[in-house]
Structures are given as structure tokens and as C-alpha cells.
Design a protein around this motif. Structure first.
Motif, mmCIF file in Angstrom:
data_model
loop_
_atom_site.group_PDB
_atom_site.id
_atom_site.type_symbol
_atom_site.label_atom_id
_atom_site.label_comp_id
_atom_site.label_asym_id
_atom_site.label_seq_id
_atom_site.Cartn_x
_atom_site.Cartn_y
_atom_site.Cartn_z
ATOM 1 N N ARG A 41 0.961 -0.885 -0.254
ATOM 2 C CA ARG A 41 -0.007 0.021 -0.038
ATOM 3 C C ARG A 41 0.799 1.038 -0.286
ATOM 4 O O ARG A 41 0.410 2.028 0.042
ATOM 5 N N LEU A 42 2.057 1.190 -0.628
ATOM 6 C CA LEU A 42 2.741 1.893 -0.896
ATOM 7 C C LEU A 42 2.389 3.185 -1.615
ATOM 8 O O LEU A 42 1.767 3.072 -2.756
ATOM 9 N N PRO A 43 2.740 4.569 -1.255
ATOM 10 C CA PRO A 43 2.281 6.225 -2.136
ATOM 11 C C PRO A 43 2.871 5.590 -3.681
ATOM 12 O O PRO A 43 1.907 5.659 -4.620
ATOM 13 N N GLU A 44 4.203 5.304 -4.153
ATOM 14 C CA GLU A 44 4.359 5.187 -5.185
ATOM 15 C C GLU A 44 4.049 3.598 -5.985
ATOM 16 O O GLU A 44 3.424 4.472 -7.293
ATOM 17 N N THR A 45 3.540 2.332 -5.193
ATOM 18 C CA THR A 45 3.139 1.624 -5.784
ATOM 19 C C THR A 45 2.096 1.676 -6.186
ATOM 20 O O THR A 45 0.884 1.796 -7.476
ATOM 21 N N VAL A 46 0.960 2.642 -5.358
ATOM 22 C CA VAL A 46 -1.006 2.795 -6.591
ATOM 23 C C VAL A 46 -1.017 4.244 -6.917
ATOM 24 O O VAL A 46 -1.273 4.341 -8.342
ATOM 25 N N ALA A 47 0.565 4.754 -6.950
ATOM 26 C CA ALA A 47 0.133 5.894 -8.190
ATOM 27 C C ALA A 47 1.008 5.641 -9.985
ATOM 28 O O ALA A 47 -0.074 6.338 -9.982
ATOM 29 N N GLN A 48 1.119 4.661 -8.970
ATOM 30 C CA GLN A 48 2.236 4.018 -10.575
ATOM 31 C C GLN A 48 1.530 3.292 -11.523
ATOM 32 O O GLN A 48 1.014 3.875 -12.414
ATOM 33 N N TRP A 49 0.145 2.519 -10.198
ATOM 34 C CA TRP A 49 -0.956 1.771 -11.187
ATOM 35 C C TRP A 49 -2.317 3.072 -11.362
ATOM 36 O O TRP A 49 -2.486 2.925 -12.649
ATOM 37 N N LEU A 50 -2.145 4.509 -11.559
ATOM 38 C CA LEU A 50 -3.338 4.836 -11.003
ATOM 39 C C LEU A 50 -2.843 5.705 -11.953
ATOM 40 O O LEU A 50 -3.668 6.239 -13.049
ATOM 41 N N MET A 51 -1.484 5.896 -12.700
ATOM 42 C CA MET A 51 -0.623 6.582 -13.759
ATOM 43 C C MET A 51 -1.254 5.792 -15.188
ATOM 44 O O MET A 51 -0.943 6.784 -16.172
ATOM 45 N N HIS A 52 -1.615 4.776 -14.885
ATOM 46 C CA HIS A 52 -2.025 3.970 -16.289
ATOM 47 C C HIS A 52 -3.397 4.079 -16.820
ATOM 48 O O HIS A 52 -4.177 3.696 -17.865
ATOM 49 N N TYR A 53 -4.115 4.430 -16.240
ATOM 50 C CA TYR A 53 -5.702 4.845 -16.118
ATOM 51 C C TYR A 53 -5.619 6.556 -16.088
ATOM 52 O O TYR A 53 -6.392 6.815 -15.232
ATOM 53 N N PRO A 54 -5.352 7.049 -17.155
ATOM 54 C CA PRO A 54 -5.492 8.961 -17.319
ATOM 55 C C PRO A 54 -7.158 8.935 -17.566
ATOM 56 O O PRO A 54 -7.610 10.284 -16.764
ATOM 57 N N PHE A 55 -7.658 8.042 -17.660
ATOM 58 C CA PHE A 55 -9.506 8.504 -17.455
ATOM 59 C C PHE A 55 -10.394 8.485 -16.139
ATOM 60 O O PHE A 55 -11.140 8.575 -16.144
ATOM 61 N N ILE A 56 -9.390 7.804 -15.101
ATOM 62 C CA ILE A 56 -9.958 8.123 -13.709
ATOM 63 C C ILE A 56 -10.758 9.209 -13.289
ATOM 64 O O ILE A 56 -9.476 10.093 -13.420
ATOM 65 N N LYS A 57 -11.615 9.241 -12.955
ATOM 66 C CA LYS A 57 -12.461 10.481 -12.440
ATOM 67 C C LYS A 57 -12.534 11.039 -10.771
ATOM 68 O O LYS A 57 -12.302 11.719 -10.382
ATOM 69 N N VAL A 58 -12.809 9.836 -10.787
ATOM 70 C CA VAL A 58 -13.302 9.995 -8.823
ATOM 71 C C VAL A 58 -12.757 8.936 -8.505
ATOM 72 O O VAL A 58 -12.464 7.878 -9.245
ATOM 73 N N VAL A 59 -11.739 9.321 -7.411
ATOM 74 C CA VAL A 59 -11.822 7.610 -6.594
ATOM 75 C C VAL A 59 -11.847 7.576 -4.896
ATOM 76 O O VAL A 59 -11.887 8.348 -3.929
ATOM 77 N N SER A 60 -12.391 7.150 -4.463
ATOM 78 C CA SER A 60 -13.215 6.311 -3.377
ATOM 79 C C SER A 60 -12.041 5.980 -2.591
ATOM 80 O O SER A 60 -11.393 5.023 -2.704
ATOM 81 N N ARG A 61 -11.340 6.527 -1.394
ATOM 82 C CA ARG A 61 -11.386 6.149 -0.318
ATOM 83 C C ARG A 61 -10.984 6.523 0.692
ATOM 84 O O ARG A 61 -12.038 7.207 1.397
ATOM 85 N N ASP A 62 -10.726 5.444 2.019
ATOM 86 C CA ASP A 62 -11.007 6.129 3.371
ATOM 87 C C ASP A 62 -10.014 6.785 4.122
ATOM 88 O O ASP A 62 -9.113 7.807 2.697
ATOM 89 N N GLY A 63 -9.235 7.407 4.940
ATOM 90 C CA GLY A 63 -8.267 8.384 4.993
ATOM 91 C C GLY A 63 -6.910 8.522 4.915
ATOM 92 O O GLY A 63 -5.902 9.122 5.729
ATOM 93 N N PHE A 64 -6.051 6.854 5.221
ATOM 94 C CA PHE A 64 -4.966 6.715 4.880
ATOM 95 C C PHE A 64 -3.611 8.189 4.579
ATOM 96 O O PHE A 64 -4.486 7.594 3.336
ATOM 97 N N ASN A 65 -3.605 8.142 4.351
ATOM 98 C CA ASN A 65 -2.950 9.416 4.229
ATOM 99 C C ASN A 65 -1.847 8.626 2.761
ATOM 100 O O ASN A 65 -1.560 9.474 2.038
ATOM 101 N N SER A 66 -1.410 7.704 3.029
ATOM 102 C CA SER A 66 -0.840 7.012 1.354
ATOM 103 C C SER A 66 -1.565 7.272 0.617
ATOM 104 O O SER A 66 -1.274 7.947 -0.832
ATOM 105 N N PHE A 67 -2.554 6.946 0.446
ATOM 106 C CA PHE A 67 -3.633 6.910 -0.635
ATOM 107 C C PHE A 67 -3.694 8.204 -1.353
ATOM 108 O O PHE A 67 -3.947 8.466 -2.419
ATOM 109 N N ARG A 68 -4.086 8.981 0.221
ATOM 110 C CA ARG A 68 -4.249 10.984 -0.067
ATOM 111 C C ARG A 68 -2.571 11.564 -1.461
ATOM 112 O O ARG A 68 -2.910 11.543 -2.237
#
Length: 347
Positions: A41-68
Motif C-alpha cells: 500500500r505504498l504511495p509510489e505503488t498505488v500512484a504508478q497503477w493510477l498513472m496507467h489509467y488517465p481517464f479515472i475521474k473519482v477515487v473513493s478511499r478511507d483516511g489513509f494518508n498514503s492513498f491521498r
């Protein structure tokens, strides 16, 4: 299905091996289908996955700071939604934590009252020593509170008095002295009324002991003897027995959290008695009801007003809770204004 054109996703962490390794689950909030399981759940791992999908508009999450951090790093145009269930649960946790500074673990309602105001059961030596120790402890707590008012911060007080920082914080939040109680829950308590009746009928201690054993009592003869002696002492000092209701702090927290309409008549009555015994609880109840009203109405302006009120003083029960939400304010606002949540990923 082309994953690159999925606009709404939810992310949450989970344990591969409880307490050791955490991964990240990502789901499509529209189709409810899982999209990916990331190895951590490292920020760089999650960020790398999201970068592959530039059409994502909304992400729902909890308050975990690394996700933010990861979402912002991947694309700061993504609308982040702080899952409502998580920040509501955190409010309940804050309520329970603050309530522990206001009331004892067990609260006695409709306690025994004497027929004559001057008639009381004398304290035992052990009870007297306990009461004196609690008096000295309250003086010590007041000394720490005075030191804080004179400008000493928690860290300095912790060093000077050789106390844990959490203990110092607890002492600073206390508005009343520790409550002296003469009675703790015991195995014999379930048989108390039966023992009173048997003693009134003239039965000896041993006979009472054998009779309640047949009813499932597994305690000692000594406990029965102690209770019978207490009954006789109270009779000698002219004490009147009234019905007694004992509730836990957790139960009180549950009543405070619910709306008045959700409580039974008895629960409403007991809650009012708690207000009379511990006046700060009444203010806490009003605070929670204002919070609930904003949440249930999904009224962002009302909720924002509530947050500002909590942030007006560091002494407020929900100051630190409101401070954390303020740092994630846009995501909290989106929780009110959009239909997205992480309910799909929980459990």
C-alpha cells in the motif's frame, strides 16, 4: 473491457497476513468488479497503477494518508472521496475516548439512599485508603493542569513528572476527580436479590450458600458471608433499599450516539439521570446530535459549521477529529456531494 476508460474506482488496503503484510485492492465502483490487487500500500505503488489509467475521474478511499498522497501524485485532477463510513466511525471512536475522561466504566443509577440523611454505612479501612488515594491523585492531576495553564506543554510536563504523554493528555482533559466506587462486579451479584430474601427469611449463611449453589452459584462461601454481613449492617444503620440500575460507559456512549427517537422510554430516563450526575455529558450529547443531523441530511454547509465550532478551541471534545478532517476537506466535501463510497470494498 477496456480498463483505461473506467472513470470511478475505490481503493482500500487489506492484510495478506494479518499484522504483517498489507496489500491494496482496487475495484470498479460501477460494475462492482475487482480491477487489481497490488502487493503493498505504498504511495509510489498505488500512484504508478493510477498513472496507467488517465481517464479515472473519482477515487473513493478511507483516511489513509498514503492513498491521498498517491492519488494526488498520479493525477491532481482526480476527485477524491473520503468514505463516509470511515470518518463517521472515527467520530464514534473519539466520542468513546473522550467519554472515558468524563464518567467511570460503570455508572450506578437510582443508587441506594438512606432513610435519614445523616445515616450512612461506615467505610471499611480498605475503602477509606482507596478514597484517600483517589483524593491525592486528584490533587496531583490539578497540579499538572495548573502547570499546563502556566505555559508548560505536554512534553515538558511528561519529562518533569516522569509520566507517559498519553497519561498527561488524559489528566489535562479531566474535568472532575476520579469517581470513588464501593462496589465492583462479582459472580455473586446475580444472586443478590435472592440472598436478601433468604436472609430476611432467617436462613443462616451456610444454608443460603447451599441453596444458591443449586441455582448455579459458583462463587465462594466467603463472598456470601460478606454480602450477608453487609445486608445486616445496612439494616442496622437504617438504610433503605431502592432498585439500582448499573450501566456501562459503553452503553452510555451508545445512547449518546443515537437520536432521542431511537431510545426507549427507560433509556431516555437513564440518559437524563446521567446528565444530572455528569453535566458535561449533556453538552457532549448535544454536540453529537448536531453532528448526526448534518450527516443524515447530507448537509455540507451544516457539517462545515460544525467543524468550525470544534476547531474554535483545543479543549473541545472533537478538536483533533475536526483538525484531521480539515486537512482532507475537499475529500470530505465530496463525500457529501457525490454518491460514491467504499462500501463495496469493506469486509
Amino acid at each position: 473491457m477496456n480498463l483505461r476508460f473506467i472513470p470511478f474506482v475505490g481503493i482500500d488496503d487489506f492484510a495478506f497476513c494479518k499484522g504483517h503484510t498489507n496489500g491494496t485492492l482496487i475495484c470498479n465502483l460501477q460494475s462492482r468488479a475487482p480491477l487489481a490487487i497490488l502487493p503493498d500500500r505504498l504511495p509510489e505503488t498505488v500512484a504508478q497503477w493510477l498513472m496507467h489509467y488517465p481517464f479515472i475521474k473519482v477515487v473513493s478511499r478511507d483516511g489513509f494518508n498514503s492513498f491521498r498522497q498517491a492519488i494526488t501524485k498520479a493525477n491532481n485532477q482526480i476527485n477524491q472521496v473520503y468514505d463516509r463510513w470511515h470518518f463517521i466511525r472515527n467520530a464514534k471512536k473519539q466520542l468513546d475516548s473522550f467519554l472515558s475522561t468524563l464518567v467511570p466504566a460503570v455508572i450506578a443509577l437510582n443508587v441506594e439512599t438512606p432513610r435519614h440523611p445523616i445515616s450512612v454505612t461506615p467505610l471499611t479501612r480498605t475503602e477509606q485508603r482507596m478514597k484517600e488515594r483517589q483524593h491525592e491523585k486528584w490533587k496531583f492531576i490539578q497540579e499538572i493542569q495548573q502547570a499546563h495553564k502556566k505555559g508548560k506543554n505536554v512534553s515538558r510536563i511528561s519529562r518533569e513528572y516522569q509520566l507517559n504523554r498519553r497519561t498527561v493528555t488524559t489528566y489535562l482533559n479531566m474535568n472532575e476527580p476520579p469517581v470513588f466506587t464501593r462496589r465492583r462486579s462479582r459472580a455473586i451479584d446475580a444472586f443478590k436479590e435472592q440472598i436478601i430474601e433468604l436472609e430476611q427469611d432467617g436462613n443462616t449463611v451456610k444454608k443460603i450458600f447451599h441453596m444458591i449453589q443449586t441455582q448455579g452459584y459458583q462463587g465462594t462461601l466467603s463472598a456470601v458471608s460478606t454480602l450477608v454481613m453487609k445486608i445486616r449492617k445496612e439494616r442496622k444503620h437504617g438504610l433503605q433499599r431502592n432498585s439500582q440500575k448499573r450501566i456501562s460507559r459503553r452503553q452510555l456512549g451508545s445512547w449518546i450516539w443515537k437520536s432521542n427517537e431511537e431510545l426507549s422510554t427507560d433509556e431516555q430516563s437513564h440518559l437524563i439521570q446521567c446528565f444530572e450526575l455528569y453535566p458535561p455529558v449533556k453538552f457532549l450529547y448535544g454536540n453529537i446530535q448536531a453532528y448526526r443531523k448534518a450527516i443524515e441530511a447530507r448537509d455540507w454547509d451544516m457539517f462545515l459549521s460544525w467543524l468550525r465550532e470544534q476547531l474554535s478551541s483545543r479543549g473541545n471534545a472533537f478538536y483533533h477529529y475536526a483538525f484531521r478532517l480539515r486537512n482532507d476537506l475537499q475529500a470530505v466535501k465530496n463525500a457529501f456531494l457525490t454518491p460514491y463510497s467504499n462500501g463495496l470494498l469493506e469486509g
